[in-house]
Design an enzyme around this catalytic site. Structure first.
Site, short mmCIF file in Angstrom:
data_model
loop_
_atom_site.label_atom_id
_atom_site.label_comp_id
_atom_site.label_asym_id
_atom_site.label_seq_id
_atom_site.Cartn_x
_atom_site.Cartn_y
_atom_site.Cartn_z
N ASP A 8 0.87 -1.19 0.00
CA ASP A 8 0.00 0.00 0.00
C ASP A 8 0.90 1.23 0.00
O ASP A 8 1.56 1.53 1.00
CB ASP A 8 -0.90 -0.03 1.24
N HIS A 9 0.91 1.94 -1.12
CA HIS A 9 1.83 3.07 -1.27
C HIS A 9 1.44 4.27 -0.40
O HIS A 9 2.21 5.22 -0.26
CB HIS A 9 1.90 3.49 -2.74
N ARG A 10 0.25 4.23 0.18
CA ARG A 10 -0.13 5.31 1.10
C ARG A 10 0.71 5.29 2.36
O ARG A 10 0.95 6.33 2.99
CB ARG A 10 -1.62 5.19 1.47
#
Length: 412
Positions: free
Chosen positions: A382-384
């Site tokens: 999850d690049h968040r």
């Protein structure tokens, strides 16, 4: 007269499909006797009778969708035989019945189409009634679009759901091009459709690819395999990967976390429970190995073999597939050189492993190529929460543990 009802299906399970009816009208049933075979999203279970009596009317059939507490039959209560005294009234309520127990896979049954279940708890439904919210218009933010009280309150305040409704495109009539067949989706496949669509819509994913030289580790695994067999376990690379991942998750706690967008917080989990994807005839199931960091590799190997067998036999209980903080998917036994696994939301990362192969690797000391066993793997995240540099370091950490088996004893 009495009613026979569907027992509690468990946390986060709102409905089940009837795949087998074990009673018929005229049968005498006793409390605790299995009366239905039910398929939930992840398991097939026998549902016990919650009352005793003679079945005067049966209200369900294979293919019906039922909920906890739904009436499935009307019972004519058993009458005492002549001369037999009436049983005294019970002073207290009877103990709760045993929960539904898993059974093997039944024959597939058709599932009626065109009905939409609203995944919401009774308390949420009550709140929706009080606030005048039509739950059919709300898209939940929980697993499988389950609606929470927060979703209802946001909808009432803003007039919209927190997530966009999934797009459903009308299909063309394929029969005009040639013969077609239709087959009802199993509960497992329907759950996969929901969870994958949800994950894809919620998580901005990136996949990082890497390789590990497992030549030494594979030699260790083969040498120690007989000792594992003496303990009733099969020593596989998956069991070794579980231990390596536990060490990596301790060193990189972000990968063992979840994002709470409602509170703008990161939830770090102090436990390490890893889901392991298992390929079964019914579809992909993900049993969870708990407290991986507290167990030795031989123990993990034995537990892994046990849950994998239960998954293939459809004997996993719902709680055995809940609570994972990270997921491992090993396709090395099937093949492939790489793939991009989808993050199992609300987790933030998943590791995918492909088949290892002998490759020529340059040895600068000998100034020559040497045959080495190389295992490709990929990390979707999850690049968040996780940056690319974090992912690269995580993968290198895992690779180094696999390349130097002695490190696993120190880091693990």
């Amino acid at each position: 007269m009495a009613e026979l009802k569907v027992p509690d299906l468990g946390d986060n399970v709102t409905s089940a499909v009837v795949v087998g009816v074990l009673i018929k009208e005229g049968d005498t049933v006793s409390e605790g006797q299995p009366v239905l075979e039910l398929e939930t999203d992840k398991a097939v279970m026998e549902a016990p009778a919650l009352a005793s009596g003679t079945v005067s009317k049966l209200l369900v059939k294979p293919g019906d969708e039922v909920k906890s507490g739904q009436v499935i039959a009307v019972l004519k209560e058993a009458q005492p035989s002549p001369g037999e005294a009436e049983p005294p009234a019970k002073a207290s309520a009877p103990p709760p019945p045993a929960p539904p127990r898993p059974v093997g896979p039944p024959s597939p049954a058709p599932v009626p189409a065109g009905r939409r279940l609203i995944p919401a708890a009774p308390s949420v439904r009550r709140l929706a009634r009080e606030m005048g919210v039509d739950l059919r218009a709300v898209v939940g933010s929980g697993p499988a679009y389950r609606i929470s009280e927060g979703d209802v309150r946001r909808f009432a305040a803003q007039g919209q759901s927190p997530l966009p409704a999934p797009l459903v495109s009308k299909l063309p009539d394929f029969a005009q091009f040639g013969p077609v067949r239709r087959e009802a989706m199993s509960g497992v496949r329907r759950a996969t459709v929901r969870s994958m669509a949800q994950a894809w819509s919620l998580v901005p994913m990136v996949t990082h690819f890497d390789k590990a030289d497992i030549t030494q580790m594979e030699a260790w695994r083969k040498r120690l395999a007989p000792r594992a067999e003496q303990r009733g376990a099969k020593l596989t690379m998956t069991a070794i990967l579980l231990k390596a991942l536990a060490a990596a998750l301790k060193a990189f706690p972000k990968f063992n976390a979840s994002i709470d967008t409602e509170r703008n917080e990161i939830i770090y989990k102090d436990y390490i429970h890893i889901g392991v994807a298992v390929d079964t005839p019914a579809g992909l199931l993900v049993p969870v190995i708990r407290d991986v960091d507290k167990k030795g590799i031989f123990t993990l190997a034995a537990e892994l073999g046990s849950v994998a067998a239960k998954a293939r036999e459809r004997k996993l209980a719902p709680e055995e597939m809940q609570g994972a903080s990270f997921t491992l998917s090993n396709l090395g036994g099937i093949g492939g050189t790489g793939f991009t696994p989808i993050v199992n939301w609300p987790e933030v990362a998943i590791l995918g492993v492909s088949r290892s192969a002998i490759e020529p690797v340059w040895n600068p000391e000998k100034e020559a190529f040497e045959p080495r066993q190389i295992m490709p793997f990929s990390l979707s995240y999850d690049h968040r929460l996780i940056d690319g540099a974090d992912a690269a370091r995580f993968c290198r950490f895992v690779a180094e543990l696999l390349e130097e088996p002695v490190l696993l004893g120190f880091e693990g």
